[in-house]
Design a protein around this motif. Structure first.
Motif, mmCIF file in Angstrom:
data_model
loop_
_atom_site.group_PDB
_atom_site.id
_atom_site.type_symbol
_atom_site.label_atom_id
_atom_site.label_comp_id
_atom_site.label_asym_id
_atom_site.label_seq_id
_atom_site.Cartn_x
_atom_site.Cartn_y
_atom_site.Cartn_z
ATOM 1 N N LEU A 100 0.831 -1.195 0.000
ATOM 2 C CA LEU A 100 0.000 0.000 0.000
ATOM 3 C C LEU A 100 0.872 1.254 0.000
ATOM 4 C CD1 LEU A 100 -2.628 -1.044 2.708
ATOM 5 C CD2 LEU A 100 -2.854 -1.217 0.224
ATOM 6 N N VAL A 101 0.425 2.262 -0.722
ATOM 7 C CA VAL A 101 1.117 3.554 -0.733
ATOM 8 C C VAL A 101 0.189 4.618 -0.158
ATOM 9 C CG1 VAL A 101 2.559 2.973 -2.711
ATOM 10 C CG2 VAL A 101 0.334 4.051 -3.092
ATOM 11 N N GLY A 102 0.775 5.738 0.267
ATOM 12 C CA GLY A 102 -0.014 6.874 0.722
ATOM 13 C C GLY A 102 -0.487 6.788 2.149
ATOM 14 N N LEU A 103 -0.013 5.807 2.903
ATOM 15 C CA LEU A 103 -0.448 5.685 4.284
ATOM 16 C C LEU A 103 0.646 6.046 5.283
ATOM 17 C CD1 LEU A 103 -2.605 2.492 3.851
ATOM 18 C CD2 LEU A 103 -3.423 4.745 4.498
ATOM 19 N N LYS A 137 2.041 9.152 4.849
ATOM 20 C CA LYS A 137 1.693 10.559 4.984
ATOM 21 C C LYS A 137 0.470 10.838 4.106
ATOM 22 C CE LYS A 137 4.983 12.037 1.399
ATOM 23 N NZ LYS A 137 6.092 12.966 1.086
ATOM 24 N N PRO A 138 -0.408 11.711 4.548
ATOM 25 C CA PRO A 138 -1.660 11.965 3.795
ATOM 26 C C PRO A 138 -1.423 12.905 2.627
ATOM 27 C CG PRO A 138 -1.619 13.262 5.805
ATOM 28 C CD PRO A 138 -0.380 12.428 5.833
ATOM 29 N N ASP A 139 -1.286 12.364 1.455
ATOM 30 C CA ASP A 139 -0.999 13.198 0.289
ATOM 31 C C ASP A 139 -1.855 12.844 -0.920
ATOM 32 O OD1 ASP A 139 0.137 10.770 -0.160
ATOM 33 O OD2 ASP A 139 2.114 11.510 -0.705
ATOM 34 N N GLY A 140 -3.083 12.426 -0.685
ATOM 35 C CA GLY A 140 -3.986 12.187 -1.810
ATOM 36 C C GLY A 140 -4.827 10.943 -1.632
ATOM 37 N N ALA A 141 -5.660 10.680 -2.664
ATOM 38 C CA ALA A 141 -6.582 9.545 -2.599
ATOM 39 C C ALA A 141 -5.879 8.218 -2.858
ATOM 40 C CB ALA A 141 -7.707 9.732 -3.622
ATOM 41 N N HIS A 142 -4.842 8.224 -3.690
ATOM 42 C CA HIS A 142 -4.089 7.021 -4.036
ATOM 43 C C HIS A 142 -5.033 5.895 -4.474
ATOM 44 C CE1 HIS A 142 -0.189 8.591 -2.841
ATOM 45 N NE2 HIS A 142 -0.777 9.118 -1.791
ATOM 46 N N TYR A 143 -5.594 6.088 -5.646
ATOM 47 C CA TYR A 143 -6.570 5.142 -6.181
ATOM 48 C C TYR A 143 -5.968 4.194 -7.226
ATOM 49 C CZ TYR A 143 -6.424 9.058 -9.438
ATOM 50 O OH TYR A 143 -5.988 10.061 -10.279
ATOM 51 N N ALA A 144 -4.762 4.487 -7.707
ATOM 52 C CA ALA A 144 -4.179 3.679 -8.790
ATOM 53 C C ALA A 144 -3.480 2.446 -8.223
ATOM 54 C CB ALA A 144 -3.188 4.511 -9.594
ATOM 55 N N PHE A 145 -3.460 1.390 -9.029
ATOM 56 C CA PHE A 145 -2.760 0.169 -8.618
ATOM 57 C C PHE A 145 -2.219 -0.557 -9.839
ATOM 58 C CE2 PHE A 145 -7.275 -0.754 -9.032
ATOM 59 C CZ PHE A 145 -7.322 -1.922 -9.764
ATOM 60 N N TYR A 164 -0.943 7.036 -15.949
ATOM 61 C CA TYR A 164 -0.047 8.165 -15.717
ATOM 62 C C TYR A 164 0.112 8.523 -14.243
ATOM 63 C CZ TYR A 164 -0.882 8.491 -20.693
ATOM 64 O OH TYR A 164 -0.992 8.184 -22.023
ATOM 65 N N CYS A 165 -0.293 7.643 -13.350
ATOM 66 C CA CYS A 165 -0.088 7.891 -11.919
ATOM 67 C C CYS A 165 1.308 7.422 -11.529
ATOM 68 C CB CYS A 165 -1.138 7.151 -11.089
ATOM 69 S SG CYS A 165 -2.768 7.908 -11.162
ATOM 70 N N SER A 166 2.042 8.294 -10.842
ATOM 71 C CA SER A 166 3.419 7.951 -10.473
ATOM 72 C C SER A 166 3.478 7.058 -9.244
ATOM 73 C CB SER A 166 4.224 9.228 -10.226
ATOM 74 O OG SER A 166 3.614 10.021 -9.216
ATOM 75 N N THR A 167 2.491 7.168 -8.347
ATOM 76 C CA THR A 167 2.467 6.327 -7.153
ATOM 77 C C THR A 167 1.263 5.399 -7.215
ATOM 78 O OG1 THR A 167 1.247 8.034 -5.945
ATOM 79 C CG2 THR A 167 3.640 8.028 -5.728
ATOM 80 N N THR A 168 1.499 4.122 -7.063
ATOM 81 C CA THR A 168 0.432 3.137 -7.172
ATOM 82 C C THR A 168 0.586 2.073 -6.089
ATOM 83 O OG1 THR A 168 1.694 1.712 -8.683
ATOM 84 C CG2 THR A 168 0.318 3.425 -9.687
ATOM 85 N N HIS A 169 -0.545 1.488 -5.719
ATOM 86 C CA HIS A 169 -0.497 0.283 -4.905
ATOM 87 C C HIS A 169 0.038 -0.857 -5.779
ATOM 88 C CE1 HIS A 169 -2.902 2.430 -1.960
ATOM 89 N NE2 HIS A 169 -3.827 2.660 -2.868
ATOM 90 N N ILE A 170 0.732 -1.801 -5.164
ATOM 91 C CA ILE A 170 1.321 -2.917 -5.901
ATOM 92 C C ILE A 170 0.626 -4.208 -5.481
ATOM 93 C CG2 ILE A 170 3.450 -4.105 -6.522
ATOM 94 C CD1 ILE A 170 3.363 -1.114 -7.223
ATOM 95 N N VAL A 171 0.197 -4.980 -6.484
ATOM 96 C CA VAL A 171 -0.493 -6.244 -6.219
ATOM 97 C C VAL A 171 0.213 -7.361 -6.975
ATOM 98 C CG1 VAL A 171 -2.682 -7.496 -6.362
ATOM 99 C CG2 VAL A 171 -2.693 -5.001 -5.994
ATOM 100 N N HIS A 172 0.671 -8.379 -6.244
ATOM 101 C CA HIS A 172 1.203 -9.597 -6.852
ATOM 102 C C HIS A 172 0.165 -10.703 -6.630
ATOM 103 C CE1 HIS A 172 5.403 -8.628 -8.000
ATOM 104 N NE2 HIS A 172 5.294 -7.696 -7.057
ATOM 105 N N LEU A 173 -0.497 -11.089 -7.723
ATOM 106 C CA LEU A 173 -1.587 -12.054 -7.613
ATOM 107 C C LEU A 173 -1.081 -13.460 -7.297
ATOM 108 C CD1 LEU A 173 -3.887 -11.036 -10.615
ATOM 109 C CD2 LEU A 173 -4.277 -10.604 -8.176
ATOM 110 N N ASP A 174 -1.927 -14.217 -6.620
ATOM 111 C CA ASP A 174 -1.658 -15.628 -6.343
ATOM 112 C C ASP A 174 -1.805 -16.395 -7.659
ATOM 113 O OD1 ASP A 174 -1.566 -18.240 -5.544
ATOM 114 O OD2 ASP A 174 -3.206 -18.107 -4.089
ATOM 115 N N SER A 175 -0.687 -16.925 -8.185
ATOM 116 C CA SER A 175 -0.718 -17.573 -9.502
ATOM 117 C C SER A 175 -1.464 -18.901 -9.481
ATOM 118 C CB SER A 175 0.709 -17.787 -10.016
ATOM 119 O OG SER A 175 1.446 -18.599 -9.127
ATOM 120 N N ALA A 176 -1.677 -19.478 -8.290
ATOM 121 C CA ALA A 176 -2.448 -20.723 -8.221
ATOM 122 C C ALA A 176 -3.935 -20.446 -8.388
ATOM 123 C CB ALA A 176 -2.191 -21.422 -6.885
#
Length: 576
Positions: A237-240, A242-250, A265-277
């Motif tokens: 998770l990003v943006g938690l 410091k409070p600097d926006g909605a941070h909706y991109a992933f 075009y969002c520079s900060t995003t949440h990162i998700v690594h999916l379960d490949s199984a």
């Protein structure tokens, strides 16, 4: 079909024959079945689906959406072989691309050249569902290919392999633990290879090198980022912090490769690594998720749950003033209810009128701003701060309520707080209260006829706006009463500007084109009109209202007597 007649559509259900039957004979006579009588003695046979291997393989070349798919497949092969790193070396002068890794090696080159046979062990098959066609992308991407691994080596023209010609496998007796794939006659440019590998390497679990340079893996699970385990996989998770926006991109990765990005075009995003199984990619490119819309719903739900959990932790440790700064993120992820028991209003939930209200803030500039500091519940309950709600439209309903709130330093509620928030019981809804406007010493009414705006103007010393038991008096700012409330401008004596026209009209055509030149002309004319109407000397007022005659030389040096009628229209003009 001579000799046959259609069956009746009213034949009883369950007794209707196949489609047609011989005319005049509704019963099948002895001496052979109906089918044999219909088709003669031709022998029936069974058929099944078959595969034209040559055509299928040729067609597969056009199934890959991206020509760079081969790079992702080569990365995956190295990772599945438990390599500690994978290196790409490209020589643009010869168009030779060599890929090396220190993995377990290829057990069977025959399996490598077998379509739909991955050759990986049961664990890899169960977890990642390899398709067994990845090596085809390498065959399509070059003219000649050579492979050296622990159980043999091959060197062959790719068109021969694709034509199913025999391939000689030479033994390897002194394998050094490095698998080498050399692609000769690659059609890629160096910049394309580099940019693609940089994109693929961002979340890849093992180091990736291109021409000796280590590529950044800032989104990898071992990059140093904090990941949490969720139902869909691992999430950062990003943006938690410091409070600097909605941070909706992933960004979403599957088996270490990028497969989805919510906003380009969002520079900060949440990162998700999916379960490949649990989640799978579309064959053959792996660039799209299967059932993508359903998977995205699961990802968003997992992100929301993870963000909520983290915000609850912050709520227990931060002050109320600091916690409400995360309002944008709460609002976007539907978590505003977390503020229901917090005795501080987020600044983004209300706004203050800081300049003259206008009908279109996008054209004329925003006239509101967030308060400089959060407002406490105690300040609202004690009425030190008034929170109001205004839903009306200035052009149709007029600007009286906005002018009232401006003069009283009221805060306008923006919305977006949960229905259970304490603020809702303390908001003053101005649209539900009657508004009256009293003019102080009204002098006269005149009509302004501009190029775009025609409107009556009431001139006075000041005016009072009354809502409920509260009254504000304004002497230095005109306001528009709205097309639904008399369609006129109230002009107090201390306002000589044309700012009120920005309440009257947007100066936009039916195609929403802003008529800037017309706006400027009307503003200039209105300013002159106001001055002329407030001047006490009629001759001075008349002079201010006269147009320019510089384009009419025949009038130079002449004198005229002008007579106006009771409506201000020119009744006569006489040369003196």
């Amino acid at each position: 079909m001579s000799g046959f007649r259609p069956l009746s559509p009213h034949a009883p259900y369950g007794r209707r024959p196949l489609l047609y039957q011989p005319a005049g004979n509704n019963s099948a006579p002895s001496g052979g079945s109906f089918v044999s009588r219909l088709f003669g003695d031709k022998t029936m046979k069974q058929i099944s689906m078959q595969v034209n291997q040559g055509n299928l393989v040729k067609s597969l070349k056009f199934s890959f959406t991206n020509q760079t798919t081969v790079l992702g497949e080569l990365l995956q092969n190295a990772r599945r072989a438990d390599a500690t790193a994978v290196q790409f070396e490209f020589a643009p002068e010869t168009n030779i691309l060599q890929i090396t890794d220190d993995g377990c090696g290829i057990s069977s080159l025959e399996t490598l050249l077998t379509v739909a046979e991955s050759g990986w062990d049961a664990d890899v098959v169960a977890q990642e569902h390899p398709f067994g066609i990845g090596f085809l992308s390498a065959l399509f991407a070059c003219r000649h290919i050579a492979v050296v691994s622990k159980n043999g080596r091959i060197s062959v023209n790719t068109e021969d392999v694709l034509a199913f010609k025999p391939v000689t496998v030479f033994p390897v007796t002194d394998w050094d633990g490095i698998t080498r794939i050399t692609m000769i006659g690659v059609e890629f440019e160096s910049k394309l290879i580099e940019s693609t590998l940089k994109r693929f390497a961002k979340g890849f679990p093992i180091p990736v090198f291109f021409n000796g340079e280590s590529l950044e893996r800032e989104h990898a699970l071992d990059s140093g980022l904090d990941f949490i385990d969720t139902e869909v996989g691992s999430i950062h998770l990003v943006g938690l912090d410091k409070p600097d926006g909605a941070h909706y991109a992933f960004e979403v990765y599957l088996q270490g490769l990028p497969i989805y990005r919510s906003h380009l075009y969002c520079s900060t995003t949440h990162i998700v690594h999916l379960d490949s199984a649990r989640f799978h990619a579309r064959l053959p490119d792996r660039d799209k998720l299967i059932d993508e819309s359903d998977v995205l719903k699961l990802i968003k739900a997992a992100l929301r749950q993870a963000i909520e959990s983290r915000l609850l932790q912050l709520k227990s440790t931060l002050s109320a003033q600091d916690f409400v700064q995360f309002f944008d993120m709460m609002r976007h992820w539907g978590l505003s209810a977390l503020l229901n028991d917090v005795d501080v209003l987020p600044q983004q939930a209300v706004c203050k009128i800081t300049s003259y209200p206008v009908c279109n803030s996008e054209l004329y500039g925003c006239f509101t701003a967030y308060p400089k500091k959060p407002v406490t519940r105690a300040e609202v309950e004690s009425r030190q701060v008034e929170i109001v709600d205004i839903e009306g439209d200035i052009q149709s309903d007029g600007a009286a309520r906005f002018m009232f709130a401006w003069m009283r330093d009221s805060l306008i509620y923006y919305g977006h707080l949960d229905n259970g928030h304490w603020i809702h019981s303390m908001i003053r809804y101005l649209d539900e209260e009657e508004v009256t406007v009293d003019l102080v010493h009204e002098t006269h009414i005149s009509q302004f006829k501009g190029s775009w705006v025609w409107v009556d103007v009431k001139f006075c010393d000041a005016y009072r706006i009354r809502i409920g038991n509260d009254v504000v008096e304004i002497a230095d700012h005109a306001f528009y009463q709205g097309s639904g409330n008399g369609d006129c401008i109230v002009m107090p004596k201390d306002d000589g500007s044309a700012a009120v026209l920005n309440q009257v009209s947007t100066f936009q055509s039916e195609h929403d084109d802003y008529q800037e030149a017309t706006h400027d002309t009307d503003c200039d004319d209105f300013a002159t009109f106001v001055i002329a109407n407030v001047l006490k000397d009629p001759s001075h007022a008349f002079q201010r209202l006269l147009p320019s005659f510089q384009g009419c030389p025949a009038l130079y040096g002449k004198a005229f007597e002008v007579v106006l009628d009771d409506n201000g229209e020119v009744a006569s003009v006489t040369a003196v």
